[in-house]
Design an enzyme around this catalytic site. Structure first.
Site, mmCIF file in Angstrom:
data_model
loop_
_atom_site.group_PDB
_atom_site.id
_atom_site.type_symbol
_atom_site.label_atom_id
_atom_site.label_comp_id
_atom_site.label_asym_id
_atom_site.label_seq_id
_atom_site.Cartn_x
_atom_site.Cartn_y
_atom_site.Cartn_z
ATOM 1 N N LYS A 224 0.854 -1.190 0.000
ATOM 2 C CA LYS A 224 0.000 0.000 0.000
ATOM 3 C C LYS A 224 0.890 1.240 0.000
ATOM 4 O O LYS A 224 1.756 1.393 0.863
ATOM 5 C CB LYS A 224 -0.912 -0.003 1.233
ATOM 6 C CG LYS A 224 -1.903 1.149 1.244
ATOM 7 C CD LYS A 224 -2.805 1.085 2.454
ATOM 8 C CE LYS A 224 -2.187 1.637 3.711
ATOM 9 N NZ LYS A 224 -2.000 3.093 3.750
ATOM 10 N N LYS B 296 -7.288 7.644 -0.495
ATOM 11 C CA LYS B 296 -8.569 7.907 0.181
ATOM 12 C C LYS B 296 -9.361 8.953 -0.597
ATOM 13 O O LYS B 296 -9.692 10.030 -0.098
ATOM 14 C CB LYS B 296 -8.339 8.330 1.629
ATOM 15 C CG LYS B 296 -7.662 7.228 2.439
ATOM 16 C CD LYS B 296 -7.604 7.509 3.916
ATOM 17 C CE LYS B 296 -6.923 6.394 4.674
ATOM 18 N NZ LYS B 296 -5.457 6.307 4.437
ATOM 19 N N PRO C 229 -6.352 -2.182 8.685
ATOM 20 C CA PRO C 229 -5.163 -1.546 9.284
ATOM 21 C C PRO C 229 -5.332 -1.357 10.786
ATOM 22 O O PRO C 229 -6.455 -1.349 11.304
ATOM 23 C CB PRO C 229 -5.121 -0.188 8.587
ATOM 24 C CG PRO C 229 -6.542 0.130 8.304
ATOM 25 C CD PRO C 229 -7.297 -1.166 8.179
ATOM 26 N N VAL D 271 -2.848 -2.890 13.067
ATOM 27 C CA VAL D 271 -2.114 -3.955 13.768
ATOM 28 C C VAL D 271 -0.759 -3.424 14.236
ATOM 29 O O VAL D 271 -0.103 -2.661 13.527
ATOM 30 C CB VAL D 271 -1.909 -5.157 12.811
ATOM 31 C CG1 VAL D 271 -0.877 -6.136 13.351
ATOM 32 C CG2 VAL D 271 -3.239 -5.861 12.558
ATOM 33 N N ALA E 183 1.581 -1.121 15.783
ATOM 34 C CA ALA E 183 1.793 0.225 16.328
ATOM 35 C C ALA E 183 0.505 0.845 16.893
ATOM 36 O O ALA E 183 0.554 1.612 17.850
ATOM 37 C CB ALA E 183 2.386 1.135 15.253
ATOM 38 N N ARG F 28 4.335 0.567 10.409
ATOM 39 C CA ARG F 28 5.494 0.820 11.268
ATOM 40 C C ARG F 28 6.128 -0.420 11.870
ATOM 41 O O ARG F 28 7.354 -0.500 11.971
ATOM 42 C CB ARG F 28 5.088 1.803 12.387
ATOM 43 C CG ARG F 28 4.956 3.230 11.900
ATOM 44 C CD ARG F 28 4.216 4.090 12.893
ATOM 45 N NE ARG F 28 2.789 3.801 12.919
ATOM 46 C CZ ARG F 28 1.914 4.410 13.715
ATOM 47 N NH1 ARG F 28 2.340 5.333 14.563
ATOM 48 N NH2 ARG F 28 0.632 4.112 13.655
HETATM 49 O O1 O7E Z 1 -0.145 2.042 11.959
HETATM 50 P P1 O7E Z 1 0.720 1.516 10.872
HETATM 51 O O2 O7E Z 1 2.080 2.128 10.835
HETATM 52 O O3 O7E Z 1 0.754 -0.001 10.854
HETATM 53 O O4 O7E Z 1 0.076 1.965 9.476
HETATM 54 C C1 O7E Z 1 -1.270 1.757 9.156
HETATM 55 C C2 O7E Z 1 -1.532 2.207 7.752
HETATM 56 O O5 O7E Z 1 -2.916 2.053 7.471
HETATM 57 C C3 O7E Z 1 -1.211 3.658 7.488
HETATM 58 O O6 O7E Z 1 -0.803 3.763 6.132
HETATM 59 C C4 O7E Z 1 -2.525 4.377 7.670
HETATM 60 O O7 O7E Z 1 -2.613 5.539 6.887
HETATM 61 C C5 O7E Z 1 -3.497 3.317 7.179
HETATM 62 N N1 O7E Z 1 -4.844 3.356 7.759
HETATM 63 C C6 O7E Z 1 -5.019 3.298 9.122
HETATM 64 O O8 O7E Z 1 -4.072 3.183 9.893
HETATM 65 N N2 O7E Z 1 -6.291 3.360 9.631
HETATM 66 C C7 O7E Z 1 -7.404 3.443 8.859
HETATM 67 O O9 O7E Z 1 -8.508 3.463 9.368
HETATM 68 C C8 O7E Z 1 -7.231 3.460 7.470
HETATM 69 C C9 O7E Z 1 -5.963 3.373 6.935
HETATM 70 C C10 O7E Z 1 -5.835 3.175 5.552
HETATM 71 O O10 O7E Z 1 -4.849 2.803 4.990
HETATM 72 O O11 O7E Z 1 -6.926 3.288 4.834
HETATM 73 C C11 O7E Z 1 -6.924 2.687 3.658
HETATM 74 C C12 O7E Z 1 -6.558 1.207 3.774
#
Ligand code: O7E
Length: 215
Positions: free
Chosen positions: A34, A62, A170, A172, A174, A194
């Site tokens: 992603k 998004k 998403p 997991v 961090a 992360r």
């Molecule tokens: O917390 P991390 O570092 O594991 O990253 C999580 C990723 O998912 C990060 O790119 C963030 O922008 C995304 N994300 C969320 O954390 N929460 C959400 O509700 C939605 C997203 C997201 O990617 O939306 C589209 C899949």
């Protein structure tokens, strides 16, 4: 996207060298990469094509605009080599229809955000998450995004979308969510950033998540 490891890498680094190093190290453990604003604003949309040689790319922009602007964004994303795009749903059915139409023309996928994973995700999204999930089904989207930080919400959303749409999740590591818990709750893939890209060994971190999920 073919399901092998149930793991999507969120590659939120901002420079090409790190992005390609990490993507190379983990490519055997992830079903998709992603890419979002941090990397594309840092390095340009051309990075999508380079990463797509390692794994299918989900473009996380998004998308949240009027139908015509959404169409233009999706066209650029798919022309750049992305396999899928992530859109918001709160902009309404006509905007989502526009993204789905372009995706179908290009033979690509659309995932719609239902409820976000961070604490603020409950403030505005919670009351409309189910309605957005239902709209994603009706509009013919590929799947939805639901929070790994709240596996019970993934369960709720799975009941609404049935088994035809995918859930990518998403939050997991961090953000505190457990990969195994959210897969058990009905997610098809977890999205992890992360915990993998900040690790001394991204490959080991990705392998450990895969082993935990036993997907
Ligand atoms: O917390 P991390 O570092 O594991 O990253 C999580 C990723 O998912 C990060 O790119 C963030 O922008 C995304 N994300 C969320 O954390 N929460 C959400 O509700 C939605 C997203 C997201 O990617 O939306 C589209 C899949």
């Amino acid at each position: 996207m073919e399901k092998k490891n149930c793991l999507i890498l969120a590659l939120d680094v901002t420079d090409r060298e790190n992005a390609l190093r990490i993507a190379n190290e983990v490519s055997e453990y992830v079903d998709s990469i992603k890419v979002g604003y941090p990397l594309v604003l840092g390095e340009g949309l051309g990075i999508v094509k380079e990463l797509a040689e390692l794994a299918p790319v989900i473009a996380d922009f998004k998308v949240a605009d009027i139908p015509n602007t959404d169409r233009l964004i999706c066209e650029q994303v798919f022309k750049a080599g992305a396999d899928a795009v992530i859109t918001h749903g709160f902009t309404g059915r006509d905007s989502l229809d526009s993204c789905v139409k372009v995706a179908k023309e290009y033979g690509r996928d659309v995932y719609v955000v239902t409820e976000m994973s961070h604490p603020g995700g409950v403030e505005f999204f919670r009351p409309v998450a189910e309605t957005i999930a239902k709209m994603a089904v009706d509009a013919g989207a590929t799947g939805v995004v639901a929070p790994a930080t709240r596996p019970e919400r993934v369960r709720d959303i799975r009941k609404i979308i049935g088994n035809d749409l995918h859930i990518i999740s998403p939050g997991v590591g961090a953000q505190g969510g457990s990969a195994a818990d959210v897969i058990n709750a009905g997610a098809d893939w977890v999205i992890v950033g992360r915990s993998i890209y900040n690790s001394d060994s991204p490959a080991d971190a990705a392998m450990k998540i895969c082993n935990d999920m036993k997907c």
